[in-house]
Design a protein around this motif. Structure first.
Motif, mmCIF file in Angstrom:
data_model
loop_
_atom_site.group_PDB
_atom_site.id
_atom_site.type_symbol
_atom_site.label_atom_id
_atom_site.label_comp_id
_atom_site.label_asym_id
_atom_site.label_seq_id
_atom_site.Cartn_x
_atom_site.Cartn_y
_atom_site.Cartn_z
ATOM 1 N N PHE A 249 -7.743 1.614 -3.196
ATOM 2 C CA PHE A 249 -6.716 1.098 -2.292
ATOM 3 C C PHE A 249 -6.580 -0.421 -2.460
ATOM 4 C CE2 PHE A 249 -8.513 4.957 -0.448
ATOM 5 C CZ PHE A 249 -7.362 5.733 -0.411
ATOM 6 N N THR A 250 -5.405 -0.921 -2.148
ATOM 7 C CA THR A 250 -5.165 -2.357 -2.350
ATOM 8 C C THR A 250 -6.181 -3.205 -1.585
ATOM 9 O OG1 THR A 250 -3.607 -2.428 -0.500
ATOM 10 C CG2 THR A 250 -2.670 -2.030 -2.686
ATOM 11 N N GLY B 29 -14.897 -18.949 -3.007
ATOM 12 C CA GLY B 29 -14.154 -18.369 -1.885
ATOM 13 C C GLY B 29 -12.660 -18.241 -2.131
ATOM 14 N N GLU B 30 -12.253 -18.307 -3.419
ATOM 15 C CA GLU B 30 -10.831 -18.093 -3.714
ATOM 16 C C GLU B 30 -10.591 -16.633 -4.049
ATOM 17 O OE1 GLU B 30 -9.942 -20.896 -6.786
ATOM 18 O OE2 GLU B 30 -10.321 -22.530 -5.364
ATOM 19 N N PHE B 31 -9.430 -16.140 -3.627
ATOM 20 C CA PHE B 31 -9.169 -14.714 -3.802
ATOM 21 C C PHE B 31 -8.327 -14.415 -5.034
ATOM 22 C CE2 PHE B 31 -9.965 -15.390 0.694
ATOM 23 C CZ PHE B 31 -10.993 -14.481 0.887
ATOM 24 N N VAL B 32 -8.662 -13.335 -5.698
ATOM 25 C CA VAL B 32 -7.811 -12.807 -6.772
ATOM 26 C C VAL B 32 -7.300 -11.471 -6.246
ATOM 27 C CG1 VAL B 32 -7.708 -12.094 -9.186
ATOM 28 C CG2 VAL B 32 -9.353 -13.858 -8.455
ATOM 29 N N ASP B 33 -5.989 -11.389 -6.067
ATOM 30 C CA ASP B 33 -5.445 -10.266 -5.296
ATOM 31 C C ASP B 33 -4.134 -9.781 -5.924
ATOM 32 O OD1 ASP B 33 -4.722 -8.526 -3.249
ATOM 33 O OD2 ASP B 33 -4.050 -10.133 -1.908
ATOM 34 N N PRO B 34 -4.207 -9.172 -7.098
ATOM 35 C CA PRO B 34 -2.972 -8.828 -7.817
ATOM 36 C C PRO B 34 -2.138 -7.728 -7.159
ATOM 37 C CG PRO B 34 -4.891 -7.978 -8.990
ATOM 38 C CD PRO B 34 -5.414 -8.816 -7.875
ATOM 39 N N PHE B 35 -2.706 -6.967 -6.214
ATOM 40 C CA PHE B 35 -1.938 -5.836 -5.667
ATOM 41 C C PHE B 35 -1.560 -6.023 -4.189
ATOM 42 C CE2 PHE B 35 -4.829 -4.379 -8.999
ATOM 43 C CZ PHE B 35 -3.879 -4.059 -9.957
ATOM 44 N N GLY B 36 -1.653 -7.251 -3.724
ATOM 45 C CA GLY B 36 -1.226 -7.523 -2.339
ATOM 46 C C GLY B 36 -2.163 -6.950 -1.289
ATOM 47 N N GLY B 37 -3.425 -6.889 -1.604
ATOM 48 C CA GLY B 37 -4.395 -6.325 -0.667
ATOM 49 C C GLY B 37 -4.512 -7.132 0.620
ATOM 50 N N LYS B 38 -4.409 -8.482 0.488
ATOM 51 C CA LYS B 38 -4.558 -9.314 1.690
ATOM 52 C C LYS B 38 -3.437 -9.055 2.676
ATOM 53 C CE LYS B 38 -5.696 -13.768 1.624
ATOM 54 N NZ LYS B 38 -5.770 -15.127 1.030
ATOM 55 N N GLU B 39 -2.244 -8.944 2.132
ATOM 56 C CA GLU B 39 -1.099 -8.692 3.010
ATOM 57 C C GLU B 39 -1.268 -7.332 3.702
ATOM 58 O OE1 GLU B 39 2.699 -9.243 1.086
ATOM 59 O OE2 GLU B 39 3.702 -8.265 2.789
ATOM 60 N N ASP B 40 -1.711 -6.334 2.954
ATOM 61 C CA ASP B 40 -1.923 -5.015 3.559
ATOM 62 C C ASP B 40 -3.014 -5.062 4.630
ATOM 63 O OD1 ASP B 40 0.107 -3.780 2.199
ATOM 64 O OD2 ASP B 40 -1.162 -2.971 0.603
ATOM 65 N N GLU C 131 -3.687 -7.649 6.479
ATOM 66 C CA GLU C 131 -3.105 -8.292 7.658
ATOM 67 C C GLU C 131 -2.208 -7.352 8.435
ATOM 68 O OE1 GLU C 131 -1.362 -11.800 5.917
ATOM 69 O OE2 GLU C 131 -3.406 -12.526 5.487
ATOM 70 N N LYS C 132 -1.469 -6.542 7.689
ATOM 71 C CA LYS C 132 -0.531 -5.615 8.356
ATOM 72 C C LYS C 132 -1.212 -4.328 8.804
ATOM 73 C CE LYS C 132 3.714 -7.016 6.005
ATOM 74 N NZ LYS C 132 4.488 -6.702 4.785
ATOM 75 N N GLY C 133 -2.425 -4.118 8.341
ATOM 76 C CA GLY C 133 -3.113 -2.878 8.714
ATOM 77 C C GLY C 133 -2.569 -1.666 7.993
ATOM 78 N N ILE C 134 -2.362 -1.827 6.674
ATOM 79 C CA ILE C 134 -1.775 -0.720 5.900
ATOM 80 C C ILE C 134 -2.714 -0.274 4.784
ATOM 81 C CG2 ILE C 134 0.065 -0.163 4.239
ATOM 82 C CD1 ILE C 134 1.918 -1.874 5.936
ATOM 83 N N LEU C 135 -2.840 1.029 4.663
ATOM 84 C CA LEU C 135 -3.641 1.600 3.596
ATOM 85 C C LEU C 135 -2.705 2.126 2.510
ATOM 86 C CD1 LEU C 135 -6.678 2.146 3.130
ATOM 87 C CD2 LEU C 135 -6.216 4.510 3.764
ATOM 88 N N ARG C 136 -2.851 1.555 1.307
ATOM 89 C CA ARG C 136 -1.925 1.869 0.224
ATOM 90 C C ARG C 136 -2.720 1.992 -1.070
ATOM 91 N NH1 ARG C 136 3.298 -0.651 0.004
ATOM 92 N NH2 ARG C 136 2.539 -2.112 1.569
ATOM 93 N N SER D 65 -10.161 5.986 9.770
ATOM 94 C CA SER D 65 -11.103 6.114 10.873
ATOM 95 C C SER D 65 -11.875 4.823 11.123
ATOM 96 C CB SER D 65 -12.080 7.257 10.593
ATOM 97 O OG SER D 65 -12.864 7.499 11.725
ATOM 98 N N GLN D 66 -12.288 4.173 10.047
ATOM 99 C CA GLN D 66 -13.079 2.956 10.227
ATOM 100 C C GLN D 66 -12.233 1.751 10.621
ATOM 101 O OE1 GLN D 66 -15.157 2.874 6.417
ATOM 102 N NE2 GLN D 66 -16.963 3.853 7.323
ATOM 103 N N LEU D 67 -10.996 1.698 10.127
ATOM 104 C CA LEU D 67 -10.199 0.486 10.332
ATOM 105 C C LEU D 67 -9.011 0.685 11.267
ATOM 106 C CD1 LEU D 67 -10.074 -0.617 6.568
ATOM 107 C CD2 LEU D 67 -11.749 -1.315 8.284
ATOM 108 N N GLY D 68 -8.648 1.922 11.498
ATOM 109 C CA GLY D 68 -7.484 2.188 12.346
ATOM 110 C C GLY D 68 -6.157 1.886 11.665
ATOM 111 N N PHE D 69 -6.168 1.778 10.334
ATOM 112 C CA PHE D 69 -4.957 1.424 9.600
ATOM 113 C C PHE D 69 -3.949 2.579 9.563
ATOM 114 C CE2 PHE D 69 -6.220 -2.338 6.659
ATOM 115 C CZ PHE D 69 -6.750 -2.998 7.751
ATOM 116 N N ALA D 70 -2.688 2.197 9.315
ATOM 117 C CA ALA D 70 -1.652 3.205 9.094
ATOM 118 C C ALA D 70 -1.564 3.463 7.597
ATOM 119 C CB ALA D 70 -0.318 2.680 9.608
ATOM 120 N N VAL D 71 -1.283 4.694 7.220
ATOM 121 C CA VAL D 71 -1.162 5.012 5.798
ATOM 122 C C VAL D 71 0.270 4.740 5.351
ATOM 123 C CG1 VAL D 71 -1.471 6.786 4.036
ATOM 124 C CG2 VAL D 71 -2.915 6.800 6.080
ATOM 125 N N GLU D 72 0.394 3.975 4.298
ATOM 126 C CA GLU D 72 1.709 3.611 3.759
ATOM 127 C C GLU D 72 2.495 4.890 3.398
ATOM 128 O OE1 GLU D 72 4.310 3.388 0.440
ATOM 129 O OE2 GLU D 72 2.195 3.955 0.179
#
Ligand code: ATP
Ligand code: MG
Length: 394
Positions: free
Chosen positions: A113-114, A124-135, A137-142, A166-173
């Motif tokens: 998942f992203t 502490g710099e992020f490498v995030d090619p699939f937009g995982g941080k945005e997901d 923040e939005k609480g999305i599992l993709r 179950s662990q994060l309460g995220f919505a599934v994309e």
């Protein structure tokens, strides 16, 4: 940087000094961004396992065929995994071969998942090619990439999806959500042990209700051992559960209640739970059943012991929507009051009885011992030999 990362940064530094790349990856980076507690940090590197072993004096081969080496450094251990891609998948569950690669992006691409495909440098710099941080923040599992492809590579990922819900309460994309239902039958190919590990996490997560709704609405439950006939019961158990209220064993006992005991032997066999665990589950179940018909008393907490009594009471409180702490305190209080906690503490044993009564052994010994226990616990007789003898044989 938070403590576990701070210490582990030394490990990354050493790998970099040897001329390779290395990053924090996976669950620890996700949990850091979520502000959650971090258990273990995983590290991914461009160095091959052999190269990693040359850098560190103390290593253990834990999964060298997957590229994982355990490195012991500064009193800690770290799983270091070589960047890899997974070749063609066979049987919907395992790659035919894994190949080590030198590119971080390639490695992140094979992750499920992203939100699990974010890397972090030691600075502490992020490498995030699939937009995982945005997901995050939005609480999305993709999924990373096309969900139906990713699920057919490894069908377990569908249960992992429910687990993260179950662990994060995220919505599934949306696309991921649709693909779950389409690909659900592929779960047939997954070993029970892997399903069990994810199911346990699903049932003990804070958002278990949401996750069970995914299991049921996406048809995933049909491919869980012996669950096909019980979607409603699964939802009922999830409805009753409260965050952090029950541990794994207690959750199984609760499931027993909703699916009814006669269905349990088959249920447990198919899930292949260890025999010891099965015994514990039945014990909690039985204690709960006794509790249904009466309040706790001294003999009840004595019979089941403190742990089992507490477990049964937890389930009972959830079942009846009662206040948990108050009820548990009452069980503890009773237990504290017990004059003996187990038969071992009784001042007489079977041999005493045989001598006193001058009879051959038989069922009567156990019956007498039980009567004595009851009398001692209720305070009818003191726990000493003479008093017991007088009481038993006046
Ligand atoms: P936890 O906190 O439960 O350990 P986690 O995300 O670290 O969660 P792990 O099972 O430890 O989960 O896996 C570590 C990482 O490996 C994941 O974050 C993910 O990037 C990747 N991963 C694990 N299992 C799969 C899988 N079946 N398919 C693709 N990637 C996976
Ligand atoms: Mg992990």
């Amino acid at each position: 940087m938070k403590p576990p990362f701070k210490k582990a940064a030394r490990v990354i530094e050493k790998i970099e000094q040897a001329g390779f790349e290395a990053y924090f990856v996976g669950g620890s980076v996700r949990d850091l961004l979520l502000g959650k507690e971090i258990n273990d940090v995983d590290i991914a590197t461009s160095a091959t396992p052999e190269e990693v072993k040359r850098i560190f004096p103390h290593t253990v081969d834990v999964g060298i065929e997957h590229g994982t080496v355990l490195v012991l450094e500064g009193g800690e251990s770290y799983e270091i995994t070589t960047f890899r891609t997974e070749g063609e998948y066979v049987d919907f569950r395992r790659p035919k071969e894994v190949s080590f690669v030198r590119s971080l992006t390639e490695d992140l691409k094979r992750r499920d998942f992203t939100i699990n495909a974010i890397a972090m440098t030691k600075e502490g710099e992020f490498v995030d090619p699939f937009g995982g941080k945005e997901d995050l923040e939005k609480g999305i599992l993709r999924t990373v990439g096309k969900p139906e492809e990713r699920f057919s590579e490894d069908a377990l990922r569908m249960l992992r999806a429910a687990r993260f819900v179950s662990q994060l309460g995220f919505a599934v994309e949306e696309n991921t959500y649709r693909a779950l239902k389409e690909s659900a039958p592929l779960l047939k190919h997954i070993a029970v042990e892997r399903k069990l590990a994810e199911f346990t996490k699903i049932m003990t997560g804070d958002h278990v209700k949401k996750a069970c709704e995914v299991l049921v609405s996406r048809d995933l439950y049909r491919y869980l051992p012996n669950m096909e006939a019980f979607p409603g019961q699964l939802l009922k158990a999830a409805e009753i559960l409260r965050p952090g209220a029950l541990d794994e064993t207690e959750v199984w006992a609760l499931l027993f209640l909703v699916i009814r005991k006669e269905n349990c032997p088959r249920f447990l066999k198919e899930w292949r739970l260890p025999t010891k665990k099965i015994k514990e589950i039945y014990r909690i179940y039985d204690a709960f059943h006794d509790r249904l018909s009466k309040e706790w008393d001294l003999y009840g907490v004595y019979t089941y012991g403190l742990e089992t009594s507490l477990s049964a009471e937890k389930i009972h409180s959830l079942w009846n929507g009662e206040e948990l702490d108050k009820q548990l305190a009452r069980v503890r209080e009773l237990y504290e009051k017990l004059p003996i906690k187990s038969r071992k503490e009784l001042q007489v044993n079977g041999n005493d009885l045989l001598l006193w009564k001058n009879k051959g052994g038989g069922k009567w010994v156990e019956e007498d011992l039980r009567r004595i226990e009851k009398a001692v616990i209720s305070g009818e007789v003191e726990n000493d030999k003479r008093s017991i003898k007088e009481w038993l044989m006046p």
